[in-house]
Write a protein that holds these residues in place. Structure first.
Motif, PDB file in Angstrom:
ATOM      1  N   LEU A  79       0.824  -1.203   0.000  1.00  0.00           N
ATOM      2  CA  LEU A  79       0.000   0.000   0.000  1.00  0.00           C
ATOM      3  C   LEU A  79       0.862   1.259   0.000  1.00  0.00           C
ATOM      4  O   LEU A  79       0.569   2.217  -0.737  1.00  0.00           O
ATOM      5  N   ARG A  80       1.907   1.277   0.784  1.00  0.00           N
ATOM      6  CA  ARG A  80       2.749   2.470   0.862  1.00  0.00           C
ATOM      7  C   ARG A  80       3.439   2.747  -0.470  1.00  0.00           C
ATOM      8  O   ARG A  80       3.478   3.893  -0.942  1.00  0.00           O
ATOM      9  N   THR A  81       3.972   1.720  -1.100  1.00  0.00           N
ATOM     10  CA  THR A  81       4.638   1.894  -2.390  1.00  0.00           C
ATOM     11  C   THR A  81       3.655   2.375  -3.449  1.00  0.00           C
ATOM     12  O   THR A  81       3.980   3.239  -4.280  1.00  0.00           O
ATOM     13  N   THR A  82       2.445   1.828  -3.432  1.00  0.00           N
ATOM     14  CA  THR A  82       1.433   2.263  -4.399  1.00  0.00           C
ATOM     15  C   THR A  82       1.093   3.733  -4.210  1.00  0.00           C
ATOM     16  O   THR A  82       0.969   4.492  -5.189  1.00  0.00           O
ATOM     17  N   ALA A  83       0.936   4.167  -2.955  1.00  0.00           N
ATOM     18  CA  ALA A  83       0.623   5.572  -2.687  1.00  0.00           C
ATOM     19  C   ALA A  83       1.761   6.483  -3.144  1.00  0.00           C
ATOM     20  O   ALA A  83       1.525   7.571  -3.692  1.00  0.00           O
ATOM     21  N   VAL A  84       2.998   6.034  -2.940  1.00  0.00           N
ATOM     22  CA  VAL A  84       4.144   6.833  -3.376  1.00  0.00           C
ATOM     23  C   VAL A  84       4.139   6.995  -4.888  1.00  0.00           C
ATOM     24  O   VAL A  84       4.362   8.103  -5.419  1.00  0.00           O
ATOM     25  N   PHE A  85       3.864   5.934  -5.624  1.00  0.00           N
ATOM     26  CA  PHE A  85       3.837   6.028  -7.082  1.00  0.00           C
ATOM     27  C   PHE A  85       2.644   6.845  -7.576  1.00  0.00           C
ATOM     28  O   PHE A  85       2.723   7.498  -8.635  1.00  0.00           O
ATOM     29  N   ALA A  86       1.536   6.803  -6.847  1.00  0.00           N
ATOM     30  CA  ALA A  86       0.400   7.637  -7.238  1.00  0.00           C
ATOM     31  C   ALA A  86       0.759   9.114  -7.146  1.00  0.00           C
ATOM     32  O   ALA A  86       0.449   9.909  -8.053  1.00  0.00           O
ATOM     33  N   VAL A  87       1.421   9.518  -6.058  1.00  0.00           N
ATOM     34  CA  VAL A  87       1.846  10.907  -5.892  1.00  0.00           C
ATOM     35  C   VAL A  87       2.938  11.256  -6.893  1.00  0.00           C
ATOM     36  O   VAL A  87       2.926  12.328  -7.521  1.00  0.00           O
ATOM     37  N   LEU A  88       3.890  10.338  -7.088  1.00  0.00           N
ATOM     38  CA  LEU A  88       4.988  10.587  -8.007  1.00  0.00           C
ATOM     39  C   LEU A  88       4.485  10.749  -9.435  1.00  0.00           C
ATOM     40  O   LEU A  88       4.971  11.624 -10.192  1.00  0.00           O
ATOM     41  N   SER A  89       3.498   9.952  -9.838  1.00  0.00           N
ATOM     42  CA  SER A  89       2.946  10.069 -11.188  1.00  0.00           C
ATOM     43  C   SER A  89       2.287  11.426 -11.392  1.00  0.00           C
ATOM     44  O   SER A  89       2.420  12.046 -12.466  1.00  0.00           O
ATOM     45  N   LEU A  90       1.578  11.883 -10.377  1.00  0.00           N
ATOM     46  CA  LEU A  90       0.918  13.186 -10.476  1.00  0.00           C
ATOM     47  C   LEU A  90       1.945  14.305 -10.573  1.00  0.00           C
ATOM     48  O   LEU A  90       1.796  15.241 -11.386  1.00  0.00           O
ATOM     49  N   VAL A  91       2.997  14.242  -9.790  1.00  0.00           N
ATOM     50  CA  VAL A  91       4.043  15.268  -9.827  1.00  0.00           C
ATOM     51  C   VAL A  91       4.752  15.257 -11.176  1.00  0.00           C
ATOM     52  O   VAL A  91       5.012  16.319 -11.779  1.00  0.00           O
ATOM     53  N   VAL A  92       5.070  14.071 -11.676  1.00  0.00           N
ATOM     54  CA  VAL A  92       5.742  13.970 -12.970  1.00  0.00           C
ATOM     55  C   VAL A  92       4.853  14.534 -14.065  1.00  0.00           C
ATOM     56  O   VAL A  92       5.328  15.240 -14.982  1.00  0.00           O
ATOM     57  N   TYR A  93       3.569  14.255 -13.995  1.00  0.00           N
ATOM     58  CA  TYR A  93       2.656  14.780 -15.006  1.00  0.00           C
ATOM     59  C   TYR A  93       2.677  16.308 -15.027  1.00  0.00           C
ATOM     60  O   TYR A  93       2.729  16.926 -16.100  1.00  0.00           O
ATOM     61  N   ILE A  94       2.621  16.927 -13.857  1.00  0.00           N
ATOM     62  CA  ILE A  94       2.623  18.398 -13.785  1.00  0.00           C
ATOM     63  C   ILE A  94       3.937  18.958 -14.325  1.00  0.00           C
ATOM     64  O   ILE A  94       3.949  19.924 -15.107  1.00  0.00           O
ATOM     65  N   LEU A  95       5.057  18.344 -13.939  1.00  0.00           N
ATOM     66  CA  LEU A  95       6.356  18.855 -14.379  1.00  0.00           C
ATOM     67  C   LEU A  95       6.534  18.716 -15.885  1.00  0.00           C
ATOM     68  O   LEU A  95       7.004  19.642 -16.559  1.00  0.00           O
ATOM     69  N   VAL A 108      -7.269  10.728 -10.345  1.00  0.00           N
ATOM     70  CA  VAL A 108      -8.271   9.700 -10.021  1.00  0.00           C
ATOM     71  C   VAL A 108      -7.677   8.300 -10.175  1.00  0.00           C
ATOM     72  O   VAL A 108      -7.940   7.401  -9.362  1.00  0.00           O
ATOM     73  N   GLY A 109      -6.842   8.105 -11.208  1.00  0.00           N
ATOM     74  CA  GLY A 109      -6.213   6.797 -11.379  1.00  0.00           C
ATOM     75  C   GLY A 109      -5.341   6.414 -10.208  1.00  0.00           C
ATOM     76  O   GLY A 109      -5.330   5.251  -9.771  1.00  0.00           O
ATOM     77  N   GLY A 110      -4.589   7.377  -9.660  1.00  0.00           N
ATOM     78  CA  GLY A 110      -3.757   7.098  -8.497  1.00  0.00           C
ATOM     79  C   GLY A 110      -4.570   6.746  -7.269  1.00  0.00           C
ATOM     80  O   GLY A 110      -4.226   5.825  -6.504  1.00  0.00           O
ATOM     81  N   LEU A 111      -5.693   7.476  -7.077  1.00  0.00           N
ATOM     82  CA  LEU A 111      -6.550   7.186  -5.921  1.00  0.00           C
ATOM     83  C   LEU A 111      -7.177   5.798  -6.041  1.00  0.00           C
ATOM     84  O   LEU A 111      -7.214   5.030  -5.068  1.00  0.00           O
ATOM     85  N   LEU A 112      -7.675   5.477  -7.230  1.00  0.00           N
ATOM     86  CA  LEU A 112      -8.299   4.159  -7.419  1.00  0.00           C
ATOM     87  C   LEU A 112      -7.280   3.030  -7.270  1.00  0.00           C
ATOM     88  O   LEU A 112      -7.592   1.969  -6.724  1.00  0.00           O
TER      89      LEU A 112
END
Length: 395
Positions: free
Chosen positions: A83-99, A120-124
């Motif tokens: 769960l922790r690794t998944t949450a980290v990648f969800a946040v990281l994907s969002l940050v990478v998208y913005i950058l 939404v994909g990261g949350l799901l």
């Protein structure tokens, strides 16, 4: 397998997905680690590689923008990681998208829709990972319960228990089952050591229940009753009582029966073993260079004595100190290859002991028969299989 009562292995061919017990080592089920390298989890590598690949392609090609594909990254992490690794990648994907959209003028093309998609994909993905891990924990808990049930039915047997060298392997025909209708046990007592191996007719929980009832009666009767015939009588009565109980409950298995072999190693008589056969194949006797089938008078299976002339007699079989008894259920005697040919285990054993005088040791003997059954059937077992070898312990 020496000195252990059960071992389980999984994976590989269909046969290896079944339960295996070979003479008290218990397999535990650790936390899920699908991808490991030298004992360390590398489940985070695939989503990281995917994320880096998306960024590199998007920034270097300039032909089409695929930065929104970062929504796949937390989904991959949810399937492989915690769960922790998944949450980290969800946040990281969002940050990478913005950058990336800020650096390479994709924002006008993707606008807010891509941002919402990644969010939404990261949350799901995080929620899906939590649900998956909850299911895994529940599965492991159910396996622990099944293992406890298995230890009650087929309890671990200490090395040299009752003055006997022994080795046993049990394979369930059901891939997901932890215990089935085959049963065996050794019970030492003041009147000698008794051994029981049997096969309850049918499969499922009803067969397990009948096996547990017979084993419970055997453990008490084998210790307290002086004669092996008395133990046989107690087993017959227990089978009848169990059938009456299941019939009174309205269950369809009210006519269930069991084939069994009952052995007795009397105190002070090291040159013989007593045998009672309840509709089962007699044991094989192996010594260096030869295999023989002792001549014994059998009877009907447990629960059917009233249909014949009563209980089967107690037969005395001469047994030299270097001879081993091999007991198997119909998972061995009725094992067939894809062409329908039965496994000629007696012929193979005869040839093997002629070339290897040390094969009659319980450990090597059980391993040899197990390998032969799996090879002959190509791992497609249709019935529970038990292989049990026992002999008097050498001093």
């Amino acid at each position: 397998m020496r000195g252990r009562d059960r071992v389980r292995f999984r994976g590989g061919p269909r046969s290896l997905g079944r339960v295996v017990r070979a003479a008290g080592q218990e397999t535990t089920f650790p936390r899920e680690k699908p991808l490991t390298l030298r004992g360390h989890s590398v489940a985070w590598v695939p989503p990281l590689v995917l994320l880096v690949g998306i960024v590199v392609i998007d920034l270097t090609t300039g032909v089409f923008g695929i930065v929104a594909w970062t929504v796949l990254v937390p989904g991959i992490a949810a399937a492989l990681s915690g769960l922790r690794t998944t949450a980290v990648f969800a946040v990281l994907s969002l940050v990478v998208y913005i950058l990336v959209t800020s650096v390479w003028w994709h924002w006008n093309e993707t606008e807010v829709a891509g941002f919402v998609l990644v969010l939404v994909g990261g949350l799901l993905a995080t929620v899906a990972c939590a649900v998956r891990l909850r299911g895994v924990r529940r599965m492991l808990h159910m396996r622990d319960i099944a293992d406890t049930t298995g230890r009650v039915v087929l309890r671990p047997l200490p090395p040299g228990w009752g003055g006997l060298e022994h080795s046993a392997v049990y394979l369930s025909a059901d891939v997901e089952a932890r215990v089935g209708g085959d049963f065996y046990d050794i019970q030492p007592g003041p009147h000698g050591t008794r051994v029981l191996l049997g096969d309850v007719q049918g499969k499922g929980l009803g067969a397990v229940e009948a096996a547990a009832a017979l084993l419970g009666t055997f453990r008490e009767a084998a210790y307290h009753d002086q004669g092996l015939g008395e133990v046989a009588g107690r087993l017959e009565k227990r089978m009848l009582r169990h059938r009456a109980h299941t019939a009174a409950l309205g269950r369809a298995d009210g006519d269930r029966f069991a084939t069994a072999l009952l052995l007795g190693f009397p105190v002070g008589d090291a040159g013989a073993v007593e045998v009672v056969v309840f509709g089962h194949d007699p044991p094989l006797v192996l010594r260096p260079g030869a295999v023989r089938t002792p001549v014994v008078v059998g009877g009907l299976p447990l629960g059917y004595a009233a249909l014949g002339s009563g209980l089967p007699p107690v037969c005395r079989v001469e047994l030299a100190p270097d001879e081993t008894l091999l007991l198997v259920t119909d998972g061995v005697t009725e094992a067939r290859d894809p062409a329908g040919e039965f496994y000629p285990y007696v012929d193979e054993l005869t040839r093997a002991v002629e070339s290897d005088p040390h094969l009659q040791g319980p450990d090597r003997l059980v391993a040899f028969v197990l390998d032969g059954v799996l090879r002959h059937t190509e791992g497609r077992l249709t019935d529970d299989t038990t292989i049990f070898a026992v002999r008097r312990r050498r001093r």
